[in-house]
Design a protein around this motif. Structure first.
Motif, PDB file in Angstrom:
ATOM      1  N   SER A 108       0.831  -1.201   0.000  1.00  0.00           N
ATOM      2  CA  SER A 108       0.000   0.000   0.000  1.00  0.00           C
ATOM      3  C   SER A 108       0.867   1.252   0.000  1.00  0.00           C
ATOM      4  CB  SER A 108      -0.932   0.016   1.215  1.00  0.00           C
ATOM      5  OG  SER A 108      -0.189   0.174   2.415  1.00  0.00           O
ATOM      6  N   GLY A 109       0.237   2.352  -0.323  1.00  0.00           N
ATOM      7  CA  GLY A 109       0.913   3.639  -0.317  1.00  0.00           C
ATOM      8  C   GLY A 109       0.004   4.702  -0.899  1.00  0.00           C
ATOM      9  N   GLN A 110       0.443   5.942  -0.812  1.00  0.00           N
ATOM     10  CA  GLN A 110      -0.374   7.016  -1.359  1.00  0.00           C
ATOM     11  C   GLN A 110      -0.370   6.938  -2.876  1.00  0.00           C
ATOM     12  OE1 GLN A 110       0.408  10.951   0.133  1.00  0.00           O
ATOM     13  NE2 GLN A 110      -1.030  11.933  -1.283  1.00  0.00           N
ATOM     14  N   VAL A 111      -1.558   7.017  -3.457  1.00  0.00           N
ATOM     15  CA  VAL A 111      -1.710   6.895  -4.895  1.00  0.00           C
ATOM     16  C   VAL A 111      -2.169   8.205  -5.529  1.00  0.00           C
ATOM     17  CG1 VAL A 111      -4.121   6.131  -4.905  1.00  0.00           C
ATOM     18  CG2 VAL A 111      -2.566   5.308  -6.690  1.00  0.00           C
ATOM     19  N   GLY A 112      -2.583   9.176  -4.694  1.00  0.00           N
ATOM     20  CA  GLY A 112      -3.035  10.435  -5.257  1.00  0.00           C
ATOM     21  C   GLY A 112      -3.734  11.321  -4.251  1.00  0.00           C
ATOM     22  N   PHE A 113      -4.640  12.148  -4.774  1.00  0.00           N
ATOM     23  CA  PHE A 113      -5.388  13.098  -3.951  1.00  0.00           C
ATOM     24  C   PHE A 113      -6.836  13.160  -4.437  1.00  0.00           C
ATOM     25  CE2 PHE A 113      -1.027  14.659  -4.012  1.00  0.00           C
ATOM     26  CZ  PHE A 113      -0.771  14.949  -2.674  1.00  0.00           C
ATOM     27  N   VAL A 114      -7.726  13.500  -3.520  1.00  0.00           N
ATOM     28  CA  VAL A 114      -9.071  13.901  -3.892  1.00  0.00           C
ATOM     29  C   VAL A 114      -9.246  15.330  -3.378  1.00  0.00           C
ATOM     30  CG1 VAL A 114     -10.142  12.914  -1.794  1.00  0.00           C
ATOM     31  CG2 VAL A 114     -11.530  13.346  -3.850  1.00  0.00           C
ATOM     32  N   TYR A 115      -9.827  16.204  -4.223  1.00  0.00           N
ATOM     33  CA  TYR A 115      -9.884  17.607  -3.827  1.00  0.00           C
ATOM     34  C   TYR A 115     -11.108  18.287  -4.415  1.00  0.00           C
ATOM     35  CZ  TYR A 115      -8.623  19.303  -8.482  1.00  0.00           C
ATOM     36  OH  TYR A 115      -8.644  19.595  -9.821  1.00  0.00           O
ATOM     37  N   ALA A 116     -11.465  19.400  -3.815  1.00  0.00           N
ATOM     38  CA  ALA A 116     -12.480  20.307  -4.351  1.00  0.00           C
ATOM     39  C   ALA A 116     -11.964  21.716  -4.145  1.00  0.00           C
ATOM     40  CB  ALA A 116     -13.818  20.119  -3.647  1.00  0.00           C
ATOM     41  N   THR A 117     -11.974  22.524  -5.171  1.00  0.00           N
ATOM     42  CA  THR A 117     -11.522  23.899  -5.025  1.00  0.00           C
ATOM     43  C   THR A 117     -12.481  24.660  -4.115  1.00  0.00           C
ATOM     44  OG1 THR A 117     -12.789  24.680  -6.941  1.00  0.00           O
ATOM     45  CG2 THR A 117     -10.543  23.855  -7.348  1.00  0.00           C
ATOM     46  N   ARG A 118     -11.979  25.734  -3.529  1.00  0.00           N
ATOM     47  CA  ARG A 118     -12.839  26.565  -2.680  1.00  0.00           C
ATOM     48  C   ARG A 118     -14.007  27.118  -3.486  1.00  0.00           C
ATOM     49  NH1 ARG A 118     -10.347  28.166   2.164  1.00  0.00           N
ATOM     50  NH2 ARG A 118     -11.590  30.077   2.229  1.00  0.00           N
ATOM     51  N   GLU A 119     -13.760  27.440  -4.745  1.00  0.00           N
ATOM     52  CA  GLU A 119     -14.836  27.928  -5.608  1.00  0.00           C
ATOM     53  C   GLU A 119     -15.924  26.871  -5.783  1.00  0.00           C
ATOM     54  OE1 GLU A 119     -15.514  29.545 -10.193  1.00  0.00           O
ATOM     55  OE2 GLU A 119     -13.491  29.093  -9.462  1.00  0.00           O
ATOM     56  N   ALA A 120     -15.503  25.604  -5.973  1.00  0.00           N
ATOM     57  CA  ALA A 120     -16.477  24.524  -6.135  1.00  0.00           C
ATOM     58  C   ALA A 120     -17.292  24.323  -4.859  1.00  0.00           C
ATOM     59  CB  ALA A 120     -15.758  23.230  -6.519  1.00  0.00           C
ATOM     60  N   VAL A 121     -16.640  24.457  -3.711  1.00  0.00           N
ATOM     61  CA  VAL A 121     -17.345  24.306  -2.431  1.00  0.00           C
ATOM     62  C   VAL A 121     -18.350  25.440  -2.249  1.00  0.00           C
ATOM     63  CG1 VAL A 121     -17.083  24.266   0.080  1.00  0.00           C
ATOM     64  CG2 VAL A 121     -15.441  23.036  -1.369  1.00  0.00           C
ATOM     65  N   ARG A 122     -17.940  26.663  -2.561  1.00  0.00           N
ATOM     66  CA  ARG A 122     -18.864  27.801  -2.450  1.00  0.00           C
ATOM     67  C   ARG A 122     -20.068  27.616  -3.360  1.00  0.00           C
ATOM     68  NH1 ARG A 122     -13.889  30.928  -2.130  1.00  0.00           N
ATOM     69  NH2 ARG A 122     -13.963  31.221  -4.391  1.00  0.00           N
ATOM     70  N   LYS A 123     -19.830  27.139  -4.564  1.00  0.00           N
ATOM     71  CA  LYS A 123     -20.921  26.921  -5.514  1.00  0.00           C
ATOM     72  C   LYS A 123     -21.833  25.800  -5.045  1.00  0.00           C
ATOM     73  CE  LYS A 123     -21.816  25.925 -10.395  1.00  0.00           C
ATOM     74  NZ  LYS A 123     -21.201  25.662 -11.725  1.00  0.00           N
ATOM     75  N   GLU A 124     -21.253  24.729  -4.529  1.00  0.00           N
ATOM     76  CA  GLU A 124     -22.039  23.573  -4.069  1.00  0.00           C
ATOM     77  C   GLU A 124     -22.996  23.955  -2.956  1.00  0.00           C
ATOM     78  OE1 GLU A 124     -23.269  19.525  -3.660  1.00  0.00           O
ATOM     79  OE2 GLU A 124     -22.162  20.545  -5.260  1.00  0.00           O
ATOM     80  N   PHE A 125     -22.529  24.779  -2.030  1.00  0.00           N
ATOM     81  CA  PHE A 125     -23.332  25.116  -0.855  1.00  0.00           C
ATOM     82  C   PHE A 125     -23.980  26.497  -0.949  1.00  0.00           C
ATOM     83  CE2 PHE A 125     -20.355  21.888   0.629  1.00  0.00           C
ATOM     84  CZ  PHE A 125     -21.217  21.014   1.291  1.00  0.00           C
ATOM     85  N   GLY A 126     -23.736  27.201  -2.038  1.00  0.00           N
ATOM     86  CA  GLY A 126     -24.361  28.499  -2.228  1.00  0.00           C
ATOM     87  C   GLY A 126     -23.948  29.534  -1.199  1.00  0.00           C
ATOM     88  N   VAL A 127     -22.643  29.579  -0.899  1.00  0.00           N
ATOM     89  CA  VAL A 127     -22.134  30.521   0.097  1.00  0.00           C
ATOM     90  C   VAL A 127     -21.009  31.343  -0.519  1.00  0.00           C
ATOM     91  CG1 VAL A 127     -22.751  29.013   2.020  1.00  0.00           C
ATOM     92  CG2 VAL A 127     -20.463  28.841   0.986  1.00  0.00           C
ATOM     93  N   LYS A 128     -20.643  32.415   0.166  1.00  0.00           N
ATOM     94  CA  LYS A 128     -19.541  33.255  -0.288  1.00  0.00           C
ATOM     95  C   LYS A 128     -18.241  32.965   0.447  1.00  0.00           C
ATOM     96  CE  LYS A 128     -22.484  37.142  -1.662  1.00  0.00           C
ATOM     97  NZ  LYS A 128     -22.766  38.598  -1.483  1.00  0.00           N
ATOM     98  N   ARG A 129     -18.342  32.295   1.585  1.00  0.00           N
ATOM     99  CA  ARG A 129     -17.154  32.058   2.409  1.00  0.00           C
ATOM    100  C   ARG A 129     -17.107  30.608   2.866  1.00  0.00           C
ATOM    101  NH1 ARG A 129     -16.449  32.683   8.078  1.00  0.00           N
ATOM    102  NH2 ARG A 129     -14.253  32.901   8.666  1.00  0.00           N
ATOM    103  N   VAL A 130     -15.934  30.004   2.747  1.00  0.00           N
ATOM    104  CA  VAL A 130     -15.742  28.622   3.200  1.00  0.00           C
ATOM    105  C   VAL A 130     -15.247  28.656   4.636  1.00  0.00           C
ATOM    106  CG1 VAL A 130     -14.556  26.438   2.811  1.00  0.00           C
ATOM    107  CG2 VAL A 130     -15.229  27.861   0.857  1.00  0.00           C
ATOM    108  N   THR A 131     -16.154  28.408   5.561  1.00  0.00           N
ATOM    109  CA  THR A 131     -15.800  28.403   6.971  1.00  0.00           C
ATOM    110  C   THR A 131     -15.134  27.083   7.351  1.00  0.00           C
ATOM    111  OG1 THR A 131     -17.932  27.474   7.622  1.00  0.00           O
ATOM    112  CG2 THR A 131     -17.774  29.888   7.466  1.00  0.00           C
ATOM    113  N   LYS A 132     -14.614  27.026   8.559  1.00  0.00           N
ATOM    114  CA  LYS A 132     -14.008  25.786   9.050  1.00  0.00           C
ATOM    115  C   LYS A 132     -15.039  24.666   9.085  1.00  0.00           C
ATOM    116  CE  LYS A 132     -11.597  23.747  13.014  1.00  0.00           C
ATOM    117  NZ  LYS A 132     -11.070  23.980  14.385  1.00  0.00           N
ATOM    118  N   ALA A 133     -16.242  24.974   9.526  1.00  0.00           N
ATOM    119  CA  ALA A 133     -17.306  23.959   9.585  1.00  0.00           C
ATOM    120  C   ALA A 133     -17.664  23.466   8.188  1.00  0.00           C
ATOM    121  CB  ALA A 133     -18.535  24.519  10.290  1.00  0.00           C
TER     122      ALA A 133
END
Length: 211
Positions: A108-133
């Motif tokens: 086993s070992g690290q094979v890559g990453f999974v990610y979402a840009t802050r812009e994608a997160v804002r769009k997904e949740f309909g917010v302007k700021r990505v809080t810690k929560a």
């Protein structure tokens, strides 16, 4: 013929659970995250053009190739612009994937990453700021996507066939994960009102809803 994994009599019908060898990859679904992997033998995750993890992190962090930064520094900068989790692969008599790593250092070992840009997160949740929560919520979603993909690459995808008097009356395919809590429970619910002609397209939609 698909492999039969379970069969039971239920309310005057026979329910048969099979492995689904032709299931659609969960990476074809609408995902919040992008799964970037590098492996010499397997094509995993989403398609990409990055030659190396370093090239990927530099792109995500918007850092030039001339910048003299370590991988840890690149990842730290990338995390400022995205929700980013490592992805690990276990390859021994089958494949398994998670975001926390495996105990076996040889297979086993690290094979890559999974990610979402802050812009994608804002769009997904309909917010302007990505809080810690909100970041933590996005991380949970990314982990869930890897759990689903882990089931897929591990062959844990199923379909059911409902028979009555030896005739098929209903079928549905593309259930990812534990067949007892997903595929079988759906089959039991379908028995009283089952009807022939279930298509793979509608099956895939149901699978996504219950993944």
């Amino acid at each position: 013929m698909q492999d039969l994994v379970y069969e039971e009599a239920y309310q005057g019908h026979i329910i048969k659970i099979y492995h689904d060898p032709d299931a659609e990859s969960p990476r074809e679904w609408s995902n919040l995250g992008t799964l970037i992997c590098w492996h010499r033998r397997y094509r995993l995750g989403d398609s990409h053009q990055f030659e190396s993890p370093e090239a990927f992190l530099r792109d995500l962090a918007d850092v030039s190739d001339q910048s003299d930064l370590s991988m840890d520094q690149l990842r730290e900068r990338a995390e400022r612009k995205s929700v980013l989790l490592p992805v690990f692969l276990y390859d021994h008599s089958g494949l398994a994937m998670n975001t926390i790593g495996f105990h076996c250092p040889w297979d086993s070992g690290q094979v890559g990453f999974v990610y979402a840009t802050r812009e994608a997160v804002r769009k997904e949740f309909g917010v302007k700021r990505v809080t810690k929560a909100l970041r933590e919520k996005a991380e949970d979603i990314l982990r869930g996507e890897i759990v689903t993909y882990d089931a897929y690459i591990g062959g844990r995808v199923y379909g059911y066939v409902i028979e009555q008097d030896g005739e098929e009356v209903d079928a549905c395919w593309g259930f990812v994960g534990d067949y007892e809590t997903g595929c079988l429970s759906e089959a039991r619910e379908a028995v009283p009102t089952s009807s022939p002609g279930q298509t793979r397209e509608s099956a895939a939609a149901q699978a996504r809803a219950h993944a």
